[in-house]
Scaffold this motif. Structure first.
Motif, PDB file in Angstrom:
ATOM      1  N   GLY A 108       3.229 -13.457  -3.528  1.00 58.50           N
ATOM      2  CA  GLY A 108       3.184 -13.346  -2.078  1.00 58.50           C
ATOM      3  C   GLY A 108       1.760 -13.386  -1.571  1.00 58.50           C
ATOM      4  O   GLY A 108       0.811 -13.579  -2.342  1.00 58.50           O
ATOM      5  N   PRO A 109       1.563 -13.199  -0.263  1.00 60.29           N
ATOM      6  CA  PRO A 109       0.221 -13.219   0.316  1.00 60.29           C
ATOM      7  C   PRO A 109      -0.655 -12.118  -0.283  1.00 60.29           C
ATOM      8  O   PRO A 109      -0.170 -11.098  -0.752  1.00 60.29           O
ATOM      9  CB  PRO A 109       0.478 -12.954   1.809  1.00 60.29           C
ATOM     10  N   ALA A 110      -1.948 -12.358  -0.257  1.00 64.98           N
ATOM     11  CA  ALA A 110      -2.885 -11.384  -0.797  1.00 64.98           C
ATOM     12  C   ALA A 110      -2.927 -10.129   0.066  1.00 64.98           C
ATOM     13  O   ALA A 110      -2.730 -10.180   1.278  1.00 64.98           O
ATOM     14  CB  ALA A 110      -4.283 -11.995  -0.881  1.00 64.98           C
ATOM     15  N   ASN A 111      -3.176  -9.006  -0.578  1.00 63.40           N
ATOM     16  CA  ASN A 111      -3.374  -7.759   0.138  1.00 63.40           C
ATOM     17  C   ASN A 111      -4.854  -7.637   0.472  1.00 63.40           C
ATOM     18  O   ASN A 111      -5.708  -7.812  -0.390  1.00 63.40           O
ATOM     19  CB  ASN A 111      -2.928  -6.576  -0.726  1.00 63.40           C
ATOM     20  N   ALA A 112      -5.148  -7.319   1.727  1.00 59.88           N
ATOM     21  CA  ALA A 112      -6.535  -7.329   2.177  1.00 59.88           C
ATOM     22  C   ALA A 112      -7.369  -6.214   1.552  1.00 59.88           C
ATOM     23  O   ALA A 112      -8.589  -6.325   1.447  1.00 59.88           O
ATOM     24  CB  ALA A 112      -6.583  -7.215   3.699  1.00 59.88           C
ATOM     25  N   ARG A 113      -6.727  -5.126   1.134  1.00 59.95           N
ATOM     26  CA  ARG A 113      -7.483  -3.964   0.676  1.00 59.95           C
ATOM     27  C   ARG A 113      -7.593  -3.888  -0.846  1.00 59.95           C
ATOM     28  O   ARG A 113      -8.480  -3.221  -1.358  1.00 59.95           O
ATOM     29  CB  ARG A 113      -6.838  -2.679   1.199  1.00 59.95           C
ATOM     30  N   TYR A 114      -6.705  -4.534  -1.556  1.00 61.15           N
ATOM     31  CA  TYR A 114      -6.693  -4.397  -3.015  1.00 61.15           C
ATOM     32  C   TYR A 114      -6.502  -5.751  -3.679  1.00 61.15           C
ATOM     33  O   TYR A 114      -5.869  -6.648  -3.133  1.00 61.15           O
ATOM     34  CB  TYR A 114      -5.587  -3.433  -3.459  1.00 61.15           C
ATOM     35  N   SER A 115      -7.065  -5.863  -4.863  1.00 60.97           N
ATOM     36  CA  SER A 115      -6.912  -7.076  -5.649  1.00 60.97           C
ATOM     37  C   SER A 115      -6.633  -6.669  -7.086  1.00 60.97           C
ATOM     38  O   SER A 115      -6.757  -5.492  -7.465  1.00 60.97           O
ATOM     39  CB  SER A 115      -8.187  -7.931  -5.587  1.00 60.97           C
ATOM     40  N   TYR A 156      -0.496  -0.462  -2.580  1.00 58.98           N
ATOM     41  CA  TYR A 156      -1.293  -0.554  -3.793  1.00 58.98           C
ATOM     42  C   TYR A 156      -2.278   0.609  -3.901  1.00 58.98           C
ATOM     43  O   TYR A 156      -2.769   0.911  -4.990  1.00 58.98           O
ATOM     44  CB  TYR A 156      -2.029  -1.891  -3.838  1.00 58.98           C
ATOM     45  N   HIS A 157      -2.559   1.249  -2.787  1.00 61.41           N
ATOM     46  CA  HIS A 157      -3.394   2.452  -2.801  1.00 61.41           C
ATOM     47  C   HIS A 157      -2.778   3.506  -3.727  1.00 61.41           C
ATOM     48  O   HIS A 157      -3.446   4.048  -4.613  1.00 61.41           O
ATOM     49  CB  HIS A 157      -3.527   2.988  -1.367  1.00 61.41           C
ATOM     50  N   SER A 158      -1.501   3.789  -3.528  1.00 62.26           N
ATOM     51  CA  SER A 158      -0.822   4.754  -4.392  1.00 62.26           C
ATOM     52  C   SER A 158      -0.782   4.279  -5.839  1.00 62.26           C
ATOM     53  O   SER A 158      -0.899   5.080  -6.771  1.00 62.26           O
ATOM     54  CB  SER A 158       0.609   5.000  -3.897  1.00 62.26           C
ATOM     55  N   LEU A 159      -0.645   2.972  -6.033  1.00 58.52           N
ATOM     56  CA  LEU A 159      -0.567   2.444  -7.396  1.00 58.52           C
ATOM     57  C   LEU A 159      -1.903   2.600  -8.125  1.00 58.52           C
ATOM     58  O   LEU A 159      -1.926   2.884  -9.327  1.00 58.52           O
ATOM     59  CB  LEU A 159      -0.132   0.984  -7.365  1.00 58.52           C
ATOM     60  N   THR A 160      -3.019   2.402  -7.400  1.00 61.81           N
ATOM     61  CA  THR A 160      -4.317   2.593  -8.049  1.00 61.81           C
ATOM     62  C   THR A 160      -4.528   4.066  -8.412  1.00 61.81           C
ATOM     63  O   THR A 160      -5.097   4.386  -9.459  1.00 61.81           O
ATOM     64  CB  THR A 160      -5.477   2.110  -7.175  1.00 61.81           C
ATOM     65  N   TRP A 161      -4.072   4.955  -7.558  1.00 63.14           N
ATOM     66  CA  TRP A 161      -4.189   6.384  -7.859  1.00 63.14           C
ATOM     67  C   TRP A 161      -3.307   6.749  -9.062  1.00 63.14           C
ATOM     68  O   TRP A 161      -3.694   7.564  -9.892  1.00 63.14           O
ATOM     69  CB  TRP A 161      -3.790   7.216  -6.640  1.00 63.14           C
ATOM     70  N   LEU A 162      -2.136   6.150  -9.129  1.00 59.35           N
ATOM     71  CA  LEU A 162      -1.259   6.398 -10.269  1.00 59.35           C
ATOM     72  C   LEU A 162      -1.920   5.932 -11.557  1.00 59.35           C
ATOM     73  O   LEU A 162      -1.901   6.636 -12.576  1.00 59.35           O
ATOM     74  CB  LEU A 162       0.078   5.686 -10.054  1.00 59.35           C
TER      75      LEU A 162
END
Length: 540
Positions: free
Chosen positions: A318-325, A285-291
């Motif tokens: 699915g399970p939550a991602n700890a770094r992004y919401s 999701y890091h790349s997705l936020t940058w996109l």
């Protein structure tokens, strides 16, 4: 024991002559990871997995690296370096993450104590490596452990500059220490070690990667451009290598390149998760936020909003991602578009408890929630968040990164509340104080704490303080080059100031950013008119 073709050669200065190195290319199931040369004393059967693990580690492919190192351990249970390297997969220094119990658990099969584990190394140089990694996972404060690791790796590298892996990990160690004490303090030394590696092995994944990180600031980003252009070619099968060049592209405002890098990285992340039957929590999701951020800079608001729906669907299944919401995507979109109402997303925090409840909330979440409250006209909620933020600020070390974040957050929210109450001069004073702090920073990546200079500049225009507004936007553009909202503000300030030539220059630069913008985006008409030689434009 017989040394393999990958023997850990080049011993410490007191340990005798170096052993010849053989090149080993990291290939296998995730080929295209770059070229790593790491001679060692492990058995031949362990070499392919070990080298693959090191290559993954240099590209922060921590899960795949751990799998590879465990395979190397299985092939050679006495291969001490494999255990030490596996431990490193549980520390992500440039992401602010460390799982100390997991790292120590990875070391436990090698021995019950640091001394026992180091004694199992088969060469003096491997014992030096082991000592460095043991120091990183010993008892003590994280900053002290990070410094001990960086200093140890520097000593190993300095004893033999031809040992490129030592230089690469010295660079990483210094960058990791910089994350604790201030990146600028260690960046020059990290660059020196990484450039040594790149000069001698231009296909090394860590060299280009660490140089990108070291140059990831507004002042030095241009120096990192050659390495940004190469890294994705060096390690095309490492998803993080596809994303990392955008750290430099974003710093110089090359939005087409930021988009291309992160579209590739996101697609690779989806493919990797599917191939390994992993749930959506591991997606990048890091790349997705940058996109999304790059889409917003291009005026592609529909595409940016669509990524909120993408994230909503994936995160719900699915399970939550700890770094992004989902909030991260919504806030980034809303703050750029000004659309705070059409998309419904749950607020990341509740502020109805006692003031000390704020201690559990991350700083960016608190600031973003306060800015959102102001933007929605909810001054009462913004005031409650401001109280929490001030309480947290009181516990921060003056001048520290976190303290500066609190100061900027207080300025943004207090200034916004003053503006809602009609206190224009009060709002200007708050924004001015926050802007001075922001201007001293060295931002990297999409801002998780919103810029203060942007609302400050717009408020100055509204109060006919046009020269001051020009200066505010110019300061922001020094920090965030080619930033679209700042260019729009600058153009408007110049126009209002009576400087049509400067306004036209800013409008033209912005129009280049917006060549793929949504055709019905309201400011686009203004920008097209302002970029032409026509004298009249309509300010929205």
């Amino acid at each position: 024991m017989r040394t393999s073709a990958c023997v850990l050669a080049l011993s410490l200065a007191a340990a005798g002559p170096a052993i010849a190195q053989d090149h080993v290319h990291a290939q296998g199931a995730h080929g295209g990871l770059g070229t790593v040369v790491f001679p060692n004393s492990g058995k031949t059967a362990a070499q392919a997995d070990f080298i693959r693990g090191v290559a993954h580690l240099h590209s922060f492919g921590y899960r795949d690296a751990a799998i590879a190192f465990r395979a190397a351990e299985k092939a050679d249970p006495g291969f001490a370096l494999a255990y030490w390297m596996e431990a490193l997969t549980h520390r992500h220094p440039l992401w602010g993450q460390e799982d100390l119990p997991a790292a120590r658990l990875a070391l436990s099969p090698l021995g019950a104590s640091s001394q026992a584990r180091v004694a199992r190394a088969k060469t003096p140089r491997e014992r030096a490596w082991g000592g460095a990694i043991e120091a990183l996972f010993a008892e003590g404060k994280e900053v002290d452990r990070a410094r001990a690791f960086a200093d140890s790796m520097r000593r190993i590298a300095d004893s033999d500059p031809a040992d490129l892996e030592a230089s690469a990990f010295a660079a990483l160690g210094l960058l990791g220490l910089g994350a604790q004490v201030g990146k600028g303090i260690t960046a020059d030394d990290a660059i020196r070690y990484a450039e040594n590696v790149f000069a001698k092995n231009p296909k090394h994944p860590g060299a280009a990667h660490y140089l990108i990180h070291a140059f990831d600031n507004p002042v030095r980003a241009e120096q990192g451009l050659p390495f940004a252009r190469e890294y994705a070619k060096i390690a095309p099968d490492a998803e993080h290598a596809l994303h990392m060049p955008s750290h430099i592209f974003l710093q110089i405002g090359a939005w087409e390149d930021v988009v291309a890098s992160n579209e590739r990285a996101w697609a690779a992340s989806r493919a990797w998760a599917k191939q390994n039957n992993l749930d959506n929590a591991v997606l990048d999701y890091h790349s997705l936020t940058w996109l999304q951020y790059a889409y917003l800079q291009q005026g592609r608001f529909r595409d940016a909003r669509a990524l909120i729906d993408t994230a909503r669907t994936l995160m719900a299944s699915g399970p939550a991602n700890a770094r992004y919401s989902l909030w991260d995507f919504w806030f980034q979109y809303a703050s750029a578009s000004g659309d705070w109402k059409s998309v419904s997303v749950a607020d990341p925090l509740s502020v109805d408890e006692a003031p000390d409840a704020g201690a559990a909330f991350p700083l960016p979440d608190m600031v973003q929630a306060g800015v959102a409250a102001v933007s929605r006209g909810d001054s009462a909620r913004a005031a409650r968040i401001l109280s929490l933020l001030k309480a947290r600020r009181a516990t921060a070390v003056p001048g520290s990164y976190s303290n500066n974040g609190y100061e900027m957050g207080v300025a943004l929210i207090a200034g916004g509340i003053a503006r809602l109450r009609g206190d224009q001069l009060g709002a200007i004073a708050f924004y001015s104080a926050g802007a001075d702090i922001e201007a001293k920073g060295s931002p990297a990546g999409p801002p998780i704490i919103p810029p203060v200079l942007l609302p400050y500049g717009n408020l100055l225009i509204a109060n006919r303080m046009h020269s001051e507004a020009v200066r505010a936007f110019e300061r922001e553009l020094l920090l965030r080059k080619n930033h679209s909202a700042s260019l729009l503000g600058l153009a408007r300030a110049h126009r209002a100031q009576g400087n049509p030539a400067a306004a036209m220059q800013a409008y033209r630069q912005l129009l280049e950013n917006w060549k793929r913008a949504d055709a019905d985006y309201p400011p686009l008409r203004e920008v097209k008119a302002g970029a032409s030689s026509s004298p009249g434009i309509i300010l929205n």
